[in-house]
Design an enzyme around this catalytic site. Structure first.
Site, PDB file in Angstrom:
ATOM      1  N   ASN A   1       0.832  -1.107  -0.170  1.00 56.22           N
ATOM      2  CA  ASN A   1       0.020  -0.059   0.013  1.00 56.22           C
ATOM      3  C   ASN A   1       1.062   1.138  -0.060  1.00 56.22           C
ATOM      4  O   ASN A   1       1.438   1.464   1.031  1.00 56.22           O
ATOM      5  CB  ASN A   1      -0.988   0.035   1.233  1.00 56.22           C
ATOM      6  CG  ASN A   1      -1.660   1.121   1.507  1.00 56.22           C
ATOM      7  OD1 ASN A   1      -1.902   1.915   0.280  1.00 56.22           O
ATOM      8  ND2 ASN A   1      -2.524   1.338   2.403  1.00 56.22           N
ATOM      9  N   TRP A   2       0.935   1.866  -1.174  1.00 59.65           N
ATOM     10  CA  TRP A   2       1.726   3.014  -1.292  1.00 59.65           C
ATOM     11  C   TRP A   2       1.266   4.244  -0.565  1.00 59.65           C
ATOM     12  O   TRP A   2       2.113   5.346  -0.382  1.00 59.65           O
ATOM     13  CB  TRP A   2       2.200   3.366  -2.763  1.00 59.65           C
ATOM     14  CG  TRP A   2       2.784   2.256  -3.535  1.00 59.65           C
ATOM     15  CD1 TRP A   2       2.942   0.943  -3.187  1.00 59.65           C
ATOM     16  CD2 TRP A   2       3.342   2.463  -4.879  1.00 59.65           C
ATOM     17  NE1 TRP A   2       3.533   0.312  -4.272  1.00 59.65           N
ATOM     18  CE2 TRP A   2       3.618   1.380  -5.351  1.00 59.65           C
ATOM     19  CE3 TRP A   2       3.453   3.619  -5.842  1.00 59.65           C
ATOM     20  CZ2 TRP A   2       4.320   1.149  -6.809  1.00 59.65           C
ATOM     21  CZ3 TRP A   2       3.630   3.152  -7.049  1.00 59.65           C
ATOM     22  CH2 TRP A   2       4.518   1.978  -7.467  1.00 59.65           C
ATOM     23  N   LYS A   3       0.009   4.346  -0.227  1.00 57.95           N
ATOM     24  CA  LYS A   3      -0.318   5.378   0.433  1.00 57.95           C
ATOM     25  C   LYS A   3      -0.363   6.699  -0.464  1.00 57.95           C
ATOM     26  O   LYS A   3      -0.183   6.423  -1.660  1.00 57.95           O
ATOM     27  CB  LYS A   3       0.098   5.711   2.007  1.00 57.95           C
ATOM     28  CG  LYS A   3      -0.147   4.314   2.844  1.00 57.95           C
ATOM     29  CD  LYS A   3       0.012   4.379   4.089  1.00 57.95           C
ATOM     30  CE  LYS A   3      -0.158   3.011   4.906  1.00 57.95           C
ATOM     31  NZ  LYS A   3      -0.046   3.345   6.553  1.00 57.95           N
TER      32      LYS A   3
ATOM     33  N   HIS B   1      -9.582   1.067   5.415  1.00 55.59           N
ATOM     34  CA  HIS B   1      -8.203   1.483   6.040  1.00 55.59           C
ATOM     35  C   HIS B   1      -8.297   2.245   7.337  1.00 55.59           C
ATOM     36  O   HIS B   1      -9.142   3.503   7.186  1.00 55.59           O
ATOM     37  CB  HIS B   1      -7.272   1.903   4.946  1.00 55.59           C
ATOM     38  CG  HIS B   1      -5.917   1.854   5.618  1.00 55.59           C
ATOM     39  ND1 HIS B   1      -5.292   2.716   6.384  1.00 55.59           N
ATOM     40  CD2 HIS B   1      -4.816   0.836   5.255  1.00 55.59           C
ATOM     41  CE1 HIS B   1      -4.231   2.662   6.429  1.00 55.59           C
ATOM     42  NE2 HIS B   1      -3.826   1.437   5.850  1.00 55.59           N
TER      43      HIS B   1
ATOM     44  N   GLU C   1      -6.612   4.719   8.086  1.00 53.28           N
ATOM     45  CA  GLU C   1      -6.498   6.124   7.635  1.00 53.28           C
ATOM     46  C   GLU C   1      -7.500   6.993   7.273  1.00 53.28           C
ATOM     47  O   GLU C   1      -8.126   7.983   7.538  1.00 53.28           O
ATOM     48  CB  GLU C   1      -5.129   6.358   6.963  1.00 53.28           C
ATOM     49  CG  GLU C   1      -3.902   6.150   7.536  1.00 53.28           C
ATOM     50  CD  GLU C   1      -2.550   5.525   6.738  1.00 53.28           C
ATOM     51  OE1 GLU C   1      -2.786   5.448   5.555  1.00 53.28           O
ATOM     52  OE2 GLU C   1      -1.696   4.778   7.539  1.00 53.28           O
TER      53      GLU C   1
ATOM     54  N   GLU D   1      -4.978  -4.811  10.732  1.00 52.97           N
ATOM     55  CA  GLU D   1      -3.881  -3.580  11.131  1.00 52.97           C
ATOM     56  C   GLU D   1      -4.234  -3.071  12.103  1.00 52.97           C
ATOM     57  O   GLU D   1      -5.063  -1.778  12.358  1.00 52.97           O
ATOM     58  CB  GLU D   1      -4.116  -2.749   9.832  1.00 52.97           C
ATOM     59  CG  GLU D   1      -3.905  -3.460   8.492  1.00 52.97           C
ATOM     60  CD  GLU D   1      -3.425  -2.410   7.487  1.00 52.97           C
ATOM     61  OE1 GLU D   1      -2.332  -2.758   6.708  1.00 52.97           O
ATOM     62  OE2 GLU D   1      -3.937  -1.065   7.270  1.00 52.97           O
TER      63      GLU D   1
ATOM     64  N   GLY E   1       2.772   2.356  10.702  1.00 56.80           N
ATOM     65  CA  GLY E   1       3.526   3.666  10.580  1.00 56.80           C
ATOM     66  C   GLY E   1       4.504   4.041  11.987  1.00 56.80           C
ATOM     67  O   GLY E   1       4.937   5.121  11.778  1.00 56.80           O
TER      68      GLY E   1
ATOM     69  N   SER F   1       3.748  -1.996  10.316  1.00 57.76           N
ATOM     70  CA  SER F   1       5.333  -1.835  10.702  1.00 57.76           C
ATOM     71  C   SER F   1       5.739  -3.314  10.150  1.00 57.76           C
ATOM     72  O   SER F   1       6.644  -3.725  11.128  1.00 57.76           O
ATOM     73  CB  SER F   1       5.633  -1.528  11.903  1.00 57.76           C
ATOM     74  OG  SER F   1       5.238  -0.069  12.234  1.00 57.76           O
TER      75      SER F   1
ATOM     76  N   GLY G   1       2.955  -1.150   4.170  1.00 58.71           N
ATOM     77  CA  GLY G   1       3.173   0.099   3.930  1.00 58.71           C
ATOM     78  C   GLY G   1       4.524   0.599   3.518  1.00 58.71           C
ATOM     79  O   GLY G   1       4.887   0.630   2.614  1.00 58.71           O
ATOM     80  N   GLY G   2       5.056   1.486   4.607  1.00 55.94           N
ATOM     81  CA  GLY G   2       6.464   2.159   4.330  1.00 55.94           C
ATOM     82  C   GLY G   2       7.384   1.118   3.663  1.00 55.94           C
ATOM     83  O   GLY G   2       8.089   1.396   2.570  1.00 55.94           O
TER      84      GLY G   2
HETATM   85  P1  13P Z   1       3.315   0.452   7.725  1.00 63.43           P
HETATM   86  O1  13P Z   1       3.755  -0.769   7.112  1.00 63.43           O
HETATM   87  O2  13P Z   1       3.844   1.686   6.955  1.00 63.43           O
HETATM   88  O3  13P Z   1       2.982   0.470   9.077  1.00 63.43           O
HETATM   89  O4  13P Z   1       1.721   0.621   7.099  1.00 63.43           O
HETATM   90  C1  13P Z   1       0.578  -0.376   7.012  1.00 63.43           C
HETATM   91  C2  13P Z   1      -0.422  -0.162   6.528  1.00 63.43           C
HETATM   92  O5  13P Z   1      -1.116   0.817   6.987  1.00 63.43           O
HETATM   93  C3  13P Z   1      -0.698  -0.990   5.215  1.00 63.43           C
HETATM   94  O6  13P Z   1      -1.967  -0.399   4.652  1.00 63.43           O
END
Ligand code: 13P
Length: 260
Positions: free
Chosen positions: A9-11, A104, A106, A176, A182, A222, A243-244
């Site tokens: 997930n590149w956000k 999600h 966020e 999640e 993050g 993470s 994510g990251g």
């Molecule tokens: P991180 O891997 O950056 O913690 O993000 C997880 C995430 O929200 C994937 O959708």
């Protein structure tokens, strides 16, 4: 055997050009890994990338040569019409997206998406024949007062319980925990296993054992090359939503390799 999936997930990261460059690097690495895997009997998991909307169509085109799927990070709860700034599930399907991430944390926290909105979005996604990654997760506060299980149950009930068993075949769940996203603080493999197993029991209770055994449940929060192997080794963890670490092709490849 249920599907193992590693998804990135590149956000809200990467311009069009940066994203195309990153994908080119990733595909080169993937090519190499595929050649190493030949004759080992090991199989790559399903790989999905979720770039920003502007890249979905081109990423889908670029990914055609590889066995990589492309999805979007959100879609509208409405079909079409006067909804300025929205992107419909149908548009995503036409851009050759195969998946959409819905619910999600966020989106829930910053854009006030409720379970009801998520449920509506899932319906739109299915009308357009997209597969869904439905995210659930508790906040730190909820975990601190031991409310993580009722929180997840409630999210599952309100987002997914209106679906049929047939539709559930096109749902992937991502657990999640919000406190791990993050933050560099991941759930321990035991915490992930406990919750994934619980989610499976809730799905089994509402639908049936077969549905719960066949649904893929991904861990997100993470997850990185250092911790992925242990988390993925848990029996109810079928992969990860990254994510990251998915923003660096080398790290993303390492996470994918951790599930082999
Ligand atoms: P991180 O891997 O950056 O913690 O993000 C997880 C995430 O929200 C994937 O959708």
């Amino acid at each position: 055997m249920r599907k193992r999936i590693v998804a990135g997930n590149w956000k809200m990261n990467k311009t069009h050009r940066e994203g195309v460059e990153m994908l080119a690097q990733f595909f080169k690495m993937l090519d190499f890994e595929i050649s190493l895997l030949e004759d080992t009997g090991k199989q790559l998991p399903e790989i999905i990338v979720f770039p920003p909307f502007l890249l979905v169509a081109d990423a889908a085109m670029l990914a055609q040569g590889w066995d990589v799927k492309v999805g979007a990070q959100n879609c509208s709860s409405e079909k079409e019409g006067a909804f300025t700034g929205e992107i419909s599930a149908n548009m995503l399907k036409a851009a050759k997206a195969g998946y959409v991430i819905l619910g999600h944390s966020e989106r829930r926290n910053y854009f006030h998406e409720t379970n009801q909105i998520v449920a509506k979005k899932i319906d739109r996604a299915f009308e357009s024949r997209l597969q869904v990654i439905c995210c659930v997760g508790e906040s730190l506060q909820q975990r601190e007062v031991s409310k993580e299980f009722p929180t997840i149950t409630h999210q599952l009930e309100e987002c997914l319980f209106h679906l049929t068993k047939e539709q559930m075949k096109n749902v992937v769940i991502a657990y999640e925990p919000v406190w791990a996203i993050g933050t560099g603080k991941n759930a321990t493999p035991e915490q992930a296993q406990e919750m994934h197993n619980y989610i499976r029991s809730v799905i089994s209770g509402k639908f049936d054992k077969e549905t719960s055994e066949n649904i893929s449940i991904l861990y997100g929060g993470s997850c990185n090359p250092q911790n992925a192997k242990l988390i993925f080794s848990q029996p109810d963890v079928d992969g990860g939503l990254i994510g990251g670490a998915s923003l660096n092709p080398k790290d993303f490849m390492e996470v994918i390799k951790a599930i082999l």
